[in-house]
Enzyme design. Structure first.
Site, PDB file in Angstrom:
ATOM      1  N   LYS A 106       2.798 -10.004  -1.950  1.00 51.36           N
ATOM      2  CA  LYS A 106       3.916  -9.890  -1.025  1.00 51.36           C
ATOM      3  C   LYS A 106       5.152 -10.546  -1.638  1.00 51.36           C
ATOM      4  O   LYS A 106       5.824  -9.931  -2.450  1.00 51.36           O
ATOM      5  CB  LYS A 106       3.513 -10.437   0.342  1.00 51.36           C
ATOM      6  CG  LYS A 106       2.429  -9.556   0.983  1.00 51.36           C
ATOM      7  CD  LYS A 106       2.011  -9.993   2.339  1.00 51.36           C
ATOM      8  CE  LYS A 106       1.128  -8.951   3.020  1.00 51.36           C
ATOM      9  NZ  LYS A 106      -0.134  -8.630   2.295  1.00 51.36           N
ATOM     10  N   SER A 153     -11.559 -19.651  15.535  1.00 48.64           N
ATOM     11  CA  SER A 153     -10.596 -18.714  14.956  1.00 48.64           C
ATOM     12  C   SER A 153      -9.498 -18.359  15.946  1.00 48.64           C
ATOM     13  O   SER A 153      -9.771 -18.093  17.125  1.00 48.64           O
ATOM     14  CB  SER A 153     -11.350 -17.438  14.538  1.00 48.64           C
ATOM     15  OG  SER A 153     -10.485 -16.435  14.078  1.00 48.64           O
ATOM     16  N   THR A 213      -3.559  -1.976  14.575  1.00 49.87           N
ATOM     17  CA  THR A 213      -2.835  -3.087  13.959  1.00 49.87           C
ATOM     18  C   THR A 213      -2.199  -3.966  15.024  1.00 49.87           C
ATOM     19  O   THR A 213      -2.149  -5.199  14.885  1.00 49.87           O
ATOM     20  CB  THR A 213      -1.765  -2.547  12.996  1.00 49.87           C
ATOM     21  OG1 THR A 213      -2.388  -1.665  12.048  1.00 49.87           O
ATOM     22  CG2 THR A 213      -1.084  -3.672  12.249  1.00 49.87           C
TER      23      THR A 213
END
Length: 403
Positions: free
Chosen positions: A247, A136, A362
């Site tokens: 989005k 990942s 974030t």
């Protein structure tokens, strides 16, 4: 234990760190995007939205609004539950066909959100394939991280967009073990883009599958809006493409696209799909309308890229520290959580401009920022007003200028 006091104390901790999140109370107005009304106590005023992920303003598309209204009138407002119990609505079938056509794949599968699509697919694939190893990218989205974690598969994390680190990890894994490389195309906080071709080359070399999150790219890149993989001519090399309808397509929902066997596998084994109520037919109809619209209007993507490039240039000319970005994302570095929120508040209160502060978790501590997302609907006048406003706020708060 005083449970309520525990909850209150944890909120106080966030406030003390300057990263307590306050949501703007907005009222979007059909036909007036990017303008909206904001409710601030007893005051209601018009503002310009500069941070929406409705990147193309398709949430305001009159054809999509009509499709939603007409379909709700015909189907009602809900789907009745999960697709396993209540059945698949025909609008689900039509939307999945539209998405498969967009990505030139055999099939696609709908979810209630992109988060659920990532979580369900990665956890199911990682858990079900014996001995699967997932590699990942270090900057992958929370939904991907959670999916990998819940899969309980062996996991390795490679440094963000670092091909050498990725290959070094792949070299350490038994060649006979199944492998999946999970990464994004556009990383939404920094605005950088993955080297998709080179990652696919490594996947081929080491016999790995690829999982590509195109959430911040579908509708925005490629001749028909299928994403960066389409733009770069790599779409047919991706094992699992994941995208969103919330989005650029302006509605809500997520999906995966790939072979019929892969989509049927996730449909049949993925608990996040099996046990989640399905998308209302009216939502599916609106999403299908917008997907089809953006397939056929590449000029909107060209306008979108021009607006982003123009805003970056105007910020640089004004000495505003816009961070390097090769995409439509325009991040401006603040570097302090309290000042980041203060800058956001001042832009709203003094200049009627809404841009949400982006703080930890974030983004990393010390990289707090304002994240601007210009759309084809932001005019030169909007940009002029924004630049003057941010210059005033930067000067008054004593924020760092561009080096």
């Amino acid at each position: 234990m005083d449970y309520q006091q525990f909850f209150a104390d944890k909120i106080s901790d966030l406030k003390a760190e300057g990263r307590y999140r306050v949501f703007a109370d907005l009222q979007r107005q059909a036909g007036k995007f990017p303008n909206a009304m904001v409710h601030m106590g007893d005051e209601v005023k018009e503002i310009t939205v500069w941070c929406s992920n409705d990147y193309m303003g398709m949430g305001q598309n009159p054809d999509a609004i009509k499709a939603m209204q007409d379909t709700a009138g015909g189907y009602g407002v809900g789907a009745g539950g999960t697709r396993n119990i209540s059945g698949t609505m025909h609008e689900h079938v039509l939307l999945e066909q539209e998405l498969a056509d967009l990505h030139q794949t055999e099939a696609s599968l709908l979810f209630q959100s992109g988060w659920i699509a990532n979580m369900t697919t990665l956890s199911t694939v990682g858990a079900m394939i014996p001995g699967c190893v997932i590699i990942s990218d270090g900057d992958n989205h929370n939904s991907m991280i959670e999916g990998i974690r819940h899969s309980r598969a062996e996991k390795h994390v490679f440094r963000h967009n670092d091909l050498e680190d990725l290959e070094n990890i792949l070299k350490t894994i038994d060649p006979d073990r199944p492998k999946l490389i999970a990464f994004e195309s556009v990383y939404s906080m920094d605005g950088d883009i993955a080297p998709i071709k080179e990652i696919c080359d490594l996947a081929d070399k080491y016999n790995a599958m690829t999982f590509l999150d195109e959430v911040h790219a579908v509708g925005l890149y490629g001749q028909r809006g299928a994403g960066v993989a389409e733009r770069d001519g790599q779409m047919d090399r991706i094992t699992i493409i994941q995208g969103t309808l919330a989005k650029a397509f302006g509605v809500v929902g997520g999906y995966i696209a790939g072979t019929k066997a892969m989509c049927d596998f996730v449909r049949s084994y993925g608990t996040g799909f099996i046990f989640s109520s399905s998308m209302p037919p009216a939502v599916a109809a609106a999403a299908r309308t917008n997907v089809n619209h953006l397939k056929n209007h590449n000029e909107l993507r060209e306008q979108h890229q021009e607006r982003a490039a123009t805003l970056k240039q105007r910020f640089r000319e004004a000495g505003i520290p816009v961070m390097d970005s090769v995409s439509h994302i325009v991040p401006v570095l603040v570097g302090d959580p309290v000042l980041c929120k203060q800058a956001s508040d001042d832009l709203m209160e003094r200049h009627n401009i809404y841009v949400q502060p982006i703080n930890y978790p974030t983004v990393a501590r010390g990289t707090e920022r304002l994240r601007f997302t210009p759309t084809p609907h932001h005019s030169d006048a909007h940009i002029d007003h924004l630049v003057e406003a941010i210059k005033e706020v930067w000067s008054r708060l004593g924020l760092k200028a561009a080096a």
